[in-house]
Design a protein around this motif. Structure first.
Motif, PDB file in Angstrom:
ATOM      1  N   ASP A 146      -9.689  46.343  67.523  1.00  0.00           N
ATOM      2  CA  ASP A 146      -8.841  46.017  66.374  1.00  0.00           C
ATOM      3  C   ASP A 146      -9.737  45.507  65.249  1.00  0.00           C
ATOM      4  O   ASP A 146      -9.912  44.302  65.061  1.00  0.00           O
ATOM      5  N   ASN A 147     -10.301  46.426  64.488  1.00  0.00           N
ATOM      6  CA  ASN A 147     -11.236  46.063  63.433  1.00  0.00           C
ATOM      7  C   ASN A 147     -10.579  45.228  62.340  1.00  0.00           C
ATOM      8  O   ASN A 147     -11.195  44.311  61.789  1.00  0.00           O
ATOM      9  N   GLN A 148      -9.346  45.531  62.031  1.00  0.00           N
ATOM     10  CA  GLN A 148      -8.662  44.837  60.940  1.00  0.00           C
ATOM     11  C   GLN A 148      -8.519  43.347  61.228  1.00  0.00           C
ATOM     12  O   GLN A 148      -8.830  42.499  60.379  1.00  0.00           O
ATOM     13  N   THR A 149      -8.062  43.015  62.438  1.00  0.00           N
ATOM     14  CA  THR A 149      -7.911  41.606  62.801  1.00  0.00           C
ATOM     15  C   THR A 149      -9.271  40.924  62.868  1.00  0.00           C
ATOM     16  O   THR A 149      -9.436  39.784  62.410  1.00  0.00           O
ATOM     17  N   PHE A 150     -10.251  41.608  63.440  1.00  0.00           N
ATOM     18  CA  PHE A 150     -11.590  41.029  63.533  1.00  0.00           C
ATOM     19  C   PHE A 150     -12.133  40.677  62.149  1.00  0.00           C
ATOM     20  O   PHE A 150     -12.643  39.563  61.929  1.00  0.00           O
ATOM     21  N   ILE A 151     -12.036  41.601  61.214  1.00  0.00           N
ATOM     22  CA  ILE A 151     -12.562  41.366  59.863  1.00  0.00           C
ATOM     23  C   ILE A 151     -11.787  40.254  59.168  1.00  0.00           C
ATOM     24  O   ILE A 151     -12.366  39.444  58.432  1.00  0.00           O
ATOM     25  N   HIS A 152     -10.494  40.164  59.411  1.00  0.00           N
ATOM     26  CA  HIS A 152      -9.688  39.085  58.828  1.00  0.00           C
ATOM     27  C   HIS A 152     -10.199  37.730  59.331  1.00  0.00           C
ATOM     28  O   HIS A 152     -10.320  36.767  58.556  1.00  0.00           O
ATOM     29  N   ILE A 153     -10.524  37.647  60.622  1.00  0.00           N
ATOM     30  CA  ILE A 153     -11.067  36.415  61.192  1.00  0.00           C
ATOM     31  C   ILE A 153     -12.441  36.112  60.586  1.00  0.00           C
ATOM     32  O   ILE A 153     -12.737  34.964  60.224  1.00  0.00           O
ATOM     33  N   VAL A 207     -22.848  36.939  50.827  1.00  0.00           N
ATOM     34  CA  VAL A 207     -22.524  37.123  52.241  1.00  0.00           C
ATOM     35  C   VAL A 207     -23.455  38.176  52.846  1.00  0.00           C
ATOM     36  O   VAL A 207     -23.586  39.289  52.329  1.00  0.00           O
ATOM     37  N   TYR A 208     -24.091  37.804  53.948  1.00  0.00           N
ATOM     38  CA  TYR A 208     -25.036  38.679  54.642  1.00  0.00           C
ATOM     39  C   TYR A 208     -24.589  38.878  56.092  1.00  0.00           C
ATOM     40  O   TYR A 208     -23.910  38.021  56.665  1.00  0.00           O
ATOM     41  N   ALA A 209     -24.995  39.979  56.653  1.00  0.00           N
ATOM     42  CA  ALA A 209     -24.773  40.231  58.084  1.00  0.00           C
ATOM     43  C   ALA A 209     -26.117  40.370  58.774  1.00  0.00           C
ATOM     44  O   ALA A 209     -27.022  41.035  58.259  1.00  0.00           O
ATOM     45  N   LEU A 210     -26.233  39.749  59.924  1.00  0.00           N
ATOM     46  CA  LEU A 210     -27.410  39.894  60.776  1.00  0.00           C
ATOM     47  C   LEU A 210     -26.951  40.505  62.092  1.00  0.00           C
ATOM     48  O   LEU A 210     -26.219  39.869  62.865  1.00  0.00           O
ATOM     49  N   ILE A 211     -27.359  41.721  62.342  1.00  0.00           N
ATOM     50  CA  ILE A 211     -26.996  42.426  63.571  1.00  0.00           C
ATOM     51  C   ILE A 211     -28.165  42.345  64.544  1.00  0.00           C
ATOM     52  O   ILE A 211     -29.266  42.815  64.251  1.00  0.00           O
ATOM     53  N   MET A 212     -27.923  41.728  65.689  1.00  0.00           N
ATOM     54  CA  MET A 212     -28.976  41.576  66.706  1.00  0.00           C
ATOM     55  C   MET A 212     -28.984  42.794  67.626  1.00  0.00           C
ATOM     56  O   MET A 212     -27.992  43.068  68.299  1.00  0.00           O
ATOM     57  N   ALA A 213     -30.098  43.512  67.611  1.00  0.00           N
ATOM     58  CA  ALA A 213     -30.171  44.781  68.344  1.00  0.00           C
ATOM     59  C   ALA A 213     -31.445  44.873  69.168  1.00  0.00           C
ATOM     60  O   ALA A 213     -32.092  45.918  69.221  1.00  0.00           O
ATOM     61  N   GLN A 227     -20.772  49.947  60.528  1.00  0.00           N
ATOM     62  CA  GLN A 227     -19.572  50.441  59.846  1.00  0.00           C
ATOM     63  C   GLN A 227     -18.493  49.363  59.768  1.00  0.00           C
ATOM     64  O   GLN A 227     -17.850  49.169  58.733  1.00  0.00           O
ATOM     65  N   ARG A 228     -18.319  48.636  60.861  1.00  0.00           N
ATOM     66  CA  ARG A 228     -17.285  47.602  60.920  1.00  0.00           C
ATOM     67  C   ARG A 228     -17.552  46.485  59.907  1.00  0.00           C
ATOM     68  O   ARG A 228     -16.671  46.082  59.160  1.00  0.00           O
ATOM     69  N   ILE A 229     -18.775  45.994  59.878  1.00  0.00           N
ATOM     70  CA  ILE A 229     -19.070  44.840  59.033  1.00  0.00           C
ATOM     71  C   ILE A 229     -19.242  45.251  57.573  1.00  0.00           C
ATOM     72  O   ILE A 229     -19.147  44.406  56.665  1.00  0.00           O
ATOM     73  N   SER A 230     -19.450  46.541  57.308  1.00  0.00           N
ATOM     74  CA  SER A 230     -19.652  46.989  55.925  1.00  0.00           C
ATOM     75  C   SER A 230     -18.373  46.912  55.100  1.00  0.00           C
ATOM     76  O   SER A 230     -18.432  47.052  53.873  1.00  0.00           O
ATOM     77  N   THR A 231     -17.242  46.680  55.743  1.00  0.00           N
ATOM     78  CA  THR A 231     -16.011  46.461  54.979  1.00  0.00           C
ATOM     79  C   THR A 231     -15.989  45.082  54.331  1.00  0.00           C
ATOM     80  O   THR A 231     -15.162  44.819  53.462  1.00  0.00           O
ATOM     81  N   THR A 232     -16.904  44.214  54.750  1.00  0.00           N
ATOM     82  CA  THR A 232     -16.978  42.852  54.215  1.00  0.00           C
ATOM     83  C   THR A 232     -18.306  42.548  53.551  1.00  0.00           C
ATOM     84  O   THR A 232     -18.392  41.727  52.649  1.00  0.00           O
ATOM     85  N   ILE A 256     -21.834  44.022  51.661  1.00  0.00           N
ATOM     86  CA  ILE A 256     -22.414  45.176  50.981  1.00  0.00           C
ATOM     87  C   ILE A 256     -23.636  45.677  51.745  1.00  0.00           C
ATOM     88  O   ILE A 256     -24.315  44.920  52.441  1.00  0.00           O
ATOM     89  N   ALA A 257     -23.930  46.958  51.604  1.00  0.00           N
ATOM     90  CA  ALA A 257     -24.990  47.590  52.392  1.00  0.00           C
ATOM     91  C   ALA A 257     -26.340  46.900  52.215  1.00  0.00           C
ATOM     92  O   ALA A 257     -27.100  46.742  53.171  1.00  0.00           O
ATOM     93  N   ASP A 258     -26.646  46.465  50.988  1.00  0.00           N
ATOM     94  CA  ASP A 258     -27.941  45.831  50.736  1.00  0.00           C
ATOM     95  C   ASP A 258     -28.093  44.488  51.446  1.00  0.00           C
ATOM     96  O   ASP A 258     -29.213  43.976  51.564  1.00  0.00           O
ATOM     97  N   ASN A 259     -26.976  43.914  51.908  1.00  0.00           N
ATOM     98  CA  ASN A 259     -27.013  42.597  52.556  1.00  0.00           C
ATOM     99  C   ASN A 259     -26.873  42.661  54.072  1.00  0.00           C
ATOM    100  O   ASN A 259     -26.698  41.638  54.721  1.00  0.00           O
ATOM    101  N   ILE A 260     -26.944  43.846  54.636  1.00  0.00           N
ATOM    102  CA  ILE A 260     -26.868  43.992  56.091  1.00  0.00           C
ATOM    103  C   ILE A 260     -28.276  44.110  56.656  1.00  0.00           C
ATOM    104  O   ILE A 260     -29.041  45.009  56.290  1.00  0.00           O
ATOM    105  N   PHE A 261     -28.634  43.173  57.542  1.00  0.00           N
ATOM    106  CA  PHE A 261     -29.934  43.163  58.206  1.00  0.00           C
ATOM    107  C   PHE A 261     -29.754  43.498  59.684  1.00  0.00           C
ATOM    108  O   PHE A 261     -28.733  43.157  60.284  1.00  0.00           O
ATOM    109  N   ILE A 262     -30.753  44.129  60.255  1.00  0.00           N
ATOM    110  CA  ILE A 262     -30.795  44.365  61.699  1.00  0.00           C
ATOM    111  C   ILE A 262     -32.118  43.802  62.211  1.00  0.00           C
ATOM    112  O   ILE A 262     -33.179  44.076  61.646  1.00  0.00           O
ATOM    113  N   ILE A 263     -32.057  43.007  63.269  1.00  0.00           N
ATOM    114  CA  ILE A 263     -33.278  42.517  63.905  1.00  0.00           C
ATOM    115  C   ILE A 263     -33.397  43.171  65.272  1.00  0.00           C
ATOM    116  O   ILE A 263     -32.437  43.201  66.054  1.00  0.00           O
ATOM    117  N   THR A 264     -34.562  43.716  65.552  1.00  0.00           N
ATOM    118  CA  THR A 264     -34.726  44.544  66.739  1.00  0.00           C
ATOM    119  C   THR A 264     -36.201  44.581  67.144  1.00  0.00           C
ATOM    120  O   THR A 264     -37.024  43.840  66.613  1.00  0.00           O
TER     121      THR A 264
END
Length: 373
Positions: A124-131, A9-15, A49-54, A56-64
């Protein structure tokens, strides 16, 4: 969440945006995602911080942008430099996501990607992460694209909308006590006029488009190939160049000829299998000062409540003031006004009109006052 694919699982944060409706705080040199609007940290730091609960840090990307890369280095200590993807220029979200897809696929050909903006607020971070975790489960079967919709509570003209079709069963692992619903998507709608927005609200089958997407790397690659074949060829060209001495030149060449287009228009509106998870999690895109003020009011974060005696109001009502520390501001006999002051600029705006700040920014540009933008 199923640990079987958690490492994929990866995160892509558009910045990459500028956020000019939040001028004068948001500037080209310091866009709103790098601003601290509520004395709780920058928007991008809160998103990480929000997405790091789901994820891992090594899988979080930011495009900017290149400027964004420098700001990330300054504001997110410890963030992996090789997880920062730099766009040569802004080309809207479809090229942005295509470039990031090439990078993530190079890292992990079995990746499930969560795409999310850097400058949105979630209360509501908890509900968001659950979704989001339910979306990962759905996306893992590679059969479609998943997006997140927000229940509309007013006829909003500044948001895009998602029209839902049939309701579908929630994944079993999330069914007990869940606070969201899964639908098949019927249609996407651009920002409407007020009359249309009222119709959307009354129909009860339109939800705000949060701009959050979840998909398997194979699923989104397949949709790029089907709906945007030219961009898909560019994606493959970039993919092959990554990690080579040609990488930078190839990316710059591709960006010199691709046209700006949104992921909604280029992919989501044409895809056959799109699903939406809908819920309420205190979401806003903070797209105007009016939105900032509303959130501040709900959270009891008005500057008046935290300031010293350097803010004086006489016979005033419903005033929002943001000012530099140590500066005196006095207001007399005014109502329903937003006042935003920085070291070199001052905005005074009637509440309900802050969407027009964009017009002021455009005027400053035409008047060649770029140093204030």
């Amino acid at each position: 969440m199923n640990s079987g694919f958690g490492k994929h699982v990866y995160a892509l944060i558009m910045a990459g945006g500028i956020g000019k409706r939040l001028w004068p705080v948001s500037r080209k040199q310091m866009p709103k995602q790098f601003a601290d609007l509520y004395d709780e940290g920058t928007m991008i730091a809160k998103t990480v911080q929000r997405i790091s609960t789901t994820v891992i840090a090594d899988n979080i990307f930011i495009i900017t942008s290149e400027q964004g890369r420098k700001l990330i280095a300054a504001s997110l200590s410890g963030f992996r430099p090789d997880n920062i993807i730099v766009e040569p220029s802004s080309r809207n979200t479809a090229p942005c996501i295509a470039l990031a897809t090439a990078h993530i696929k190079k890292r992990d050909p079995d990746a499930i990607t969560i795409v999310l903006p850097a400058d949105h607020l979630v209360l509501d971070n908890q509900t968001f992460i659950h979704i989001v975790q339910a979306g990962i489960e759905i996306a893992s079967v590679k059969k479609g694209l998943v997006t997140i919709g927000v229940k509309a509570d007013r006829p909003e003209t500044d948001y895009g909308y998602i029209q839902v079709d049939e309701e579908l069963p929630i994944p079993l692992a999330f069914a007990a006590g869940c606070q969201f619903t899964l639908f098949r998507v019927k249609a996407f709608a651009e920002k409407p006029d007020l009359t249309t927005a009222v119709e959307f609200l009354e129909s009860k089958d339109f939800y705000w488009n949060s701009g959050v997407f979840i998909w398997h790397i194979d699923a989104i690659s397949r949709e790029f190939e089907r709906s945007m074949p030219d961009l898909y060829k560019d994606l493959l060209t970039i993919y092959e160049s990554l990690g080579t001495e040609k990488e930078q030149k190839v990316i710059e060449d591709v960006y010199s000829w691709i046209h700006p287009i949104s992921i909604d228009y280029g992919i989501m509106e044409k895809a056959d299998h799109v699903f939406v998870l809908t819920g309420e999690f205190g979401w806003t895109d903070l797209g105007s000062w009016d939105e900032v003020v509303k959130v501040a009011g709900r959270r009891s974060l008005n500057p008046e409540e935290h300031s010293d005696d350097r803010l004086v109001q006489i016979d005033c009502e419903n005033i929002y003031v943001r000012k530099p520390a140590g500066k005196v501001v006095c207001t007399i006999g005014i109502r329903d006004v937003i006042i935003i002051e920085t070291d070199d600029a001052l905005l005074i705006c009637k509440k309900g009109e802050s969407h027009r700040v964009e017009e002021a920014v455009d005027t400053l540009r035409r008047d060649e006052l770029e140093e204030y933008l």
